[in-house]
Design an enzyme around this catalytic site. Structure first.
Site, PDB file in Angstrom:
ATOM      1  N   HIS A  18      -3.200   6.625   1.649  1.00  0.00           N
ATOM      2  CA  HIS A  18      -3.658   8.013   1.816  1.00  0.00           C
ATOM      3  C   HIS A  18      -5.028   8.205   1.167  1.00  0.00           C
ATOM      4  O   HIS A  18      -5.896   8.886   1.718  1.00  0.00           O
ATOM      5  CB  HIS A  18      -2.682   8.982   1.136  1.00  0.00           C
ATOM      6  CG  HIS A  18      -1.320   9.064   1.753  1.00  0.00           C
ATOM      7  ND1 HIS A  18      -0.171   8.979   1.010  1.00  0.00           N
ATOM      8  CD2 HIS A  18      -0.913   9.240   3.037  1.00  0.00           C
ATOM      9  CE1 HIS A  18       0.886   9.113   1.803  1.00  0.00           C
ATOM     10  NE2 HIS A  18       0.474   9.254   3.042  1.00  0.00           N
ATOM     11  N   LYS A  42      12.197  17.627   5.126  1.00  0.00           N
ATOM     12  CA  LYS A  42      12.247  16.232   4.656  1.00  0.00           C
ATOM     13  C   LYS A  42      12.867  16.115   3.260  1.00  0.00           C
ATOM     14  O   LYS A  42      13.001  15.003   2.752  1.00  0.00           O
ATOM     15  CB  LYS A  42      10.829  15.644   4.598  1.00  0.00           C
ATOM     16  CG  LYS A  42      10.246  15.258   5.952  1.00  0.00           C
ATOM     17  CD  LYS A  42       8.971  14.458   5.733  1.00  0.00           C
ATOM     18  CE  LYS A  42       8.474  13.795   6.993  1.00  0.00           C
ATOM     19  NZ  LYS A  42       7.292  12.954   6.740  1.00  0.00           N
ATOM     20  N   ARG A  91      -1.287   3.749  11.105  1.00  0.00           N
ATOM     21  CA  ARG A  91      -1.024   2.410  10.583  1.00  0.00           C
ATOM     22  C   ARG A  91      -0.728   1.410  11.683  1.00  0.00           C
ATOM     23  O   ARG A  91      -1.342   0.384  11.796  1.00  0.00           O
ATOM     24  CB  ARG A  91       0.147   2.446   9.594  1.00  0.00           C
ATOM     25  CG  ARG A  91      -0.225   2.954   8.234  1.00  0.00           C
ATOM     26  CD  ARG A  91       0.977   3.370   7.463  1.00  0.00           C
ATOM     27  NE  ARG A  91       1.616   4.519   8.098  1.00  0.00           N
ATOM     28  CZ  ARG A  91       2.618   5.205   7.579  1.00  0.00           C
ATOM     29  NH1 ARG A  91       3.129   4.842   6.426  1.00  0.00           N
ATOM     30  NH2 ARG A  91       3.113   6.246   8.199  1.00  0.00           N
ATOM     31  N   SER A 129       4.924   6.149   1.801  1.00  0.00           N
ATOM     32  CA  SER A 129       5.477   6.844   0.631  1.00  0.00           C
ATOM     33  C   SER A 129       6.941   6.469   0.448  1.00  0.00           C
ATOM     34  O   SER A 129       7.408   6.301  -0.681  1.00  0.00           O
ATOM     35  CB  SER A 129       5.369   8.360   0.811  1.00  0.00           C
ATOM     36  OG  SER A 129       4.031   8.746   0.908  1.00  0.00           O
TER      37      SER A 129
HETATM   38  P1  ADP Z   1       3.772  13.235   7.172  1.00  0.00           P
HETATM   39  O1  ADP Z   1       5.074  13.680   6.577  1.00  0.00           O
HETATM   40  O2  ADP Z   1       2.971  14.359   7.736  1.00  0.00           O
HETATM   41  O3  ADP Z   1       3.868  12.069   8.127  1.00  0.00           O
HETATM   42  P2  ADP Z   1       2.689  11.447   5.172  1.00  0.00           P
HETATM   43  O4  ADP Z   1       2.383  11.875   3.782  1.00  0.00           O
HETATM   44  O5  ADP Z   1       3.803  10.471   5.346  1.00  0.00           O
HETATM   45  O6  ADP Z   1       2.928  12.799   5.927  1.00  0.00           O
HETATM   46  O7  ADP Z   1       1.393  10.858   5.859  1.00  0.00           O
HETATM   47  C1  ADP Z   1       0.246  11.658   6.048  1.00  0.00           C
HETATM   48  C2  ADP Z   1      -0.717  10.948   6.979  1.00  0.00           C
HETATM   49  O8  ADP Z   1      -1.199   9.762   6.353  1.00  0.00           O
HETATM   50  C3  ADP Z   1      -0.101  10.503   8.303  1.00  0.00           C
HETATM   51  O9  ADP Z   1      -1.087  10.659   9.317  1.00  0.00           O
HETATM   52  C4  ADP Z   1       0.216   9.061   8.083  1.00  0.00           C
HETATM   53  O10 ADP Z   1       0.212   8.332   9.286  1.00  0.00           O
HETATM   54  C5  ADP Z   1      -0.951   8.651   7.192  1.00  0.00           C
HETATM   55  N1  ADP Z   1      -0.638   7.492   6.354  1.00  0.00           N
HETATM   56  C6  ADP Z   1       0.487   7.251   5.651  1.00  0.00           C
HETATM   57  N2  ADP Z   1       0.414   6.071   5.002  1.00  0.00           N
HETATM   58  C7  ADP Z   1      -0.788   5.535   5.316  1.00  0.00           C
HETATM   59  C8  ADP Z   1      -1.455   4.305   4.997  1.00  0.00           C
HETATM   60  N3  ADP Z   1      -0.859   3.371   4.261  1.00  0.00           N
HETATM   61  N4  ADP Z   1      -2.699   4.101   5.492  1.00  0.00           N
HETATM   62  C9  ADP Z   1      -3.265   5.042   6.274  1.00  0.00           C
HETATM   63  N5  ADP Z   1      -2.699   6.207   6.648  1.00  0.00           N
HETATM   64  C10 ADP Z   1      -1.473   6.448   6.168  1.00  0.00           C
END
Ligand code: ADP
Length: 167
Positions: A18, A42, A91, A129
């Protein structure tokens, strides 16, 4: 005209993946709002306040990035914030289907807001996460995957659970 982008997510917790996306977005746009979603459906591990506080500390070196929380529809929040760009990280193919679906729905609701995808750095394509939470739950080392601020939060949680006799 200044272009403000919104990078929304649950950030439960924020990972180095992130951070990488936020950092790259901060170079592409004049201002970036990292929007931490309440994501009540969630049942996040960290509270909204904790997630906002961690993200604020982690991204404090990026001058044009601010962290806010939001609930409800992202496009409504984007309109209120005066942003016409939504940033999402991609990803793998597994992200693609879901992300394109959401982008399509958002475009339907708000045609003048564009979703921009930033490809994850190669070394973080496996990182999520939920994987970090699972490793931390099993007392594994997550220091390569998250900022020290997140480690502190996990430790605080663990200590509290120990204190309450839940471990
Ligand atoms: P959500 O619940 O909206 O999916 P996340 O916190 O899981 O929220 O992810 C937020 C954004 O960051 C999403 O677009 C996700 O694809 C992206 N993301 C999550 N992990 C990574 C990573 N390792 N590298 C790049 N982008 C990521």
């Amino acid at each position: 005209m200044r272009v403000t982008a919104i990078y929304p997510g649950t950030f439960d917790p924020m990972t180095v993946g992130h951070i990488d996306v936020a950092r790259r977005a901060s170079k592409m746009f004049d201002d970036v709002i990292v929007a931490v979603a309440a994501s009540t459906s969630k049942s996040p591990f960290f509270s909204l306040e904790e997630r906002v506080e961690m993200a604020t500390g982690i991204l404090s070196d990026l001058d044009n990035v601010t962290v806010q929380s939001f609930g409800g529809l992202l496009v409504e929040y984007a309109k209120e914030a005066g942003s016409k760009v939504i940033v999402r990280g991609l990803r793998a193919i597994s992200d693609f289907e879901y992300e394109v679906q959401i982008a399509g729905v958002n475009r339907h609701m708000a045609p003048d807001i564009e979703t921009v995808f930033i490809a994850a750095a190669q070394e973080y394509t496996f990182l999520s996460s939920s994987i970090v939470r699972e490793i931390a739950r099993l007392h594994g080392d997550v220091s390569e995957f998250v900022h020290p601020i997140v480690i502190e939060s996990f430790t605080r949680r663990h200590d509290r659970a120990l204190h309450e006799g839940n471990v």
